[in-house]
Write an enzyme that holds these catalytic residues in place. Structure first.
Site, PDB file in Angstrom:
ATOM      1  N   HIS A 103       0.839  -1.207   0.000  1.00 60.23           N
ATOM      2  CA  HIS A 103       0.000   0.000   0.000  1.00 60.23           C
ATOM      3  C   HIS A 103       0.862   1.240   0.000  1.00 60.23           C
ATOM      4  CE1 HIS A 103       0.601  -1.152   4.235  1.00 60.23           C
ATOM      5  NE2 HIS A 103       0.580   0.141   4.518  1.00 60.23           N
ATOM      6  N   HIS A 105       0.582   5.283   1.059  1.00 62.16           N
ATOM      7  CA  HIS A 105      -0.163   6.330   1.764  1.00 62.16           C
ATOM      8  C   HIS A 105      -0.121   7.608   0.916  1.00 62.16           C
ATOM      9  CE1 HIS A 105      -0.028   4.396   5.877  1.00 62.16           C
ATOM     10  NE2 HIS A 105       0.935   3.735   5.277  1.00 62.16           N
TER      11      HIS A 105
HETATM   12  P1  AMP Z   1       1.674   0.643   7.510  1.00 57.50           P
HETATM   13  O1  AMP Z   1       1.612  -0.835   7.208  1.00 57.50           O
HETATM   14  O2  AMP Z   1       2.726   1.007   8.517  1.00 57.50           O
HETATM   15  O3  AMP Z   1       1.749   1.481   6.273  1.00 57.50           O
HETATM   16  O4  AMP Z   1       0.337   1.038   8.278  1.00 57.50           O
HETATM   17  C1  AMP Z   1      -0.923   0.523   7.919  1.00 57.50           C
HETATM   18  C2  AMP Z   1      -1.913   1.637   7.733  1.00 57.50           C
HETATM   19  O5  AMP Z   1      -3.171   1.031   7.508  1.00 57.50           O
HETATM   20  C3  AMP Z   1      -2.071   2.586   8.947  1.00 57.50           C
HETATM   21  O6  AMP Z   1      -1.991   3.928   8.485  1.00 57.50           O
HETATM   22  C4  AMP Z   1      -3.457   2.255   9.463  1.00 57.50           C
HETATM   23  O7  AMP Z   1      -4.116   3.366  10.002  1.00 57.50           O
HETATM   24  C5  AMP Z   1      -4.152   1.741   8.210  1.00 57.50           C
HETATM   25  N1  AMP Z   1      -5.246   0.826   8.452  1.00 57.50           N
HETATM   26  C6  AMP Z   1      -5.233  -0.269   9.247  1.00 57.50           C
HETATM   27  N2  AMP Z   1      -6.421  -0.917   9.200  1.00 57.50           N
HETATM   28  C7  AMP Z   1      -7.198  -0.208   8.345  1.00 57.50           C
HETATM   29  C8  AMP Z   1      -8.535  -0.359   7.880  1.00 57.50           C
HETATM   30  N3  AMP Z   1      -9.320  -1.366   8.267  1.00 57.50           N
HETATM   31  N4  AMP Z   1      -9.016   0.560   7.008  1.00 57.50           N
HETATM   32  C9  AMP Z   1      -8.237   1.579   6.601  1.00 57.50           C
HETATM   33  N5  AMP Z   1      -6.971   1.780   7.006  1.00 57.50           N
HETATM   34  C10 AMP Z   1      -6.452   0.899   7.873  1.00 57.50           C
END
Ligand code: AMP
Length: 139
Positions: A103, A105
């Site tokens: 993913h 951001h």
């Molecule tokens: P990272 O893997 O460090 O990029 O972080 C995972 C990101 O996914 C974080 O910003 C969380 O806030 C986000 N996140 C986790 N669960 C969900 C969800 N169910 N829906 C949307 N965002 C999520």
């Protein structure tokens, strides 16, 4: 590196097993709002096909995702009248990754305004309003 886990939270979102606030999708990618937004309009772009991160993604997955990243980056700048946009992407736990489905951001930024600290759940009504602004910018 570990194998892709088909029960990660973004895989469940892709299968419709848990809800998300999506703003855009095409055949290969999905964009949806981050539930712990570090700026207003913080969203995530993922491929619809499985890969953990940049280290195991195919060129085709990356090409599709980056095209959507650019589309959504432009959309958030328009939607939030942003001065800039931050794109973040983490690989494996040591690299800061918490959800093991690739993913990116996308964070619209205003001059002089810091990102909020990570890990704070957002207000769902506000996130839904921000999603509508992004969708309007894409329309
Ligand atoms: P990272 O893997 O460090 O990029 O972080 C995972 C990101 O996914 C974080 O910003 C969380 O806030 C986000 N996140 C986790 N669960 C969900 C969800 N169910 N829906 C949307 N965002 C999520």
């Amino acid at each position: 590196m570990s194998e892709y886990d088909p029960d990660n939270i973004f895989a469940k979102i892709l299968r419709g097993e848990i809800p998300s606030t999506s703003v855009y999708e095409d055949d290969e990618t999905l964009a949806f709002m981050d539930i712990m937004p570090r700026t207003d309009g913080h969203l995530l772009v993922i491929p619809k096909t499985p890969c953990r991160n940049l280290l195991d993604a195919s060129p085709e997955q990356l090409t599709a995702v980056m095209s959507t990243v650019q589309k959504l980056a432009k959309a958030v700048v328009q939607a939030f009248d942003a001065d800039g946009v931050t794109v973040q992407q983490f690989n494996e736990a040591a690299g800061g990754q918490e959800v093991f489905h690739l993913h990116f951001h996308i964070l619209p930024r205003q001059e002089g305004v810091a990102m909020r600290p990570p890990g704070n759940m957002g207000d769902f009504d506000l996130i839904a309003k921000h999603a509508e602004k992004v969708k309007a910018a894409l329309a």
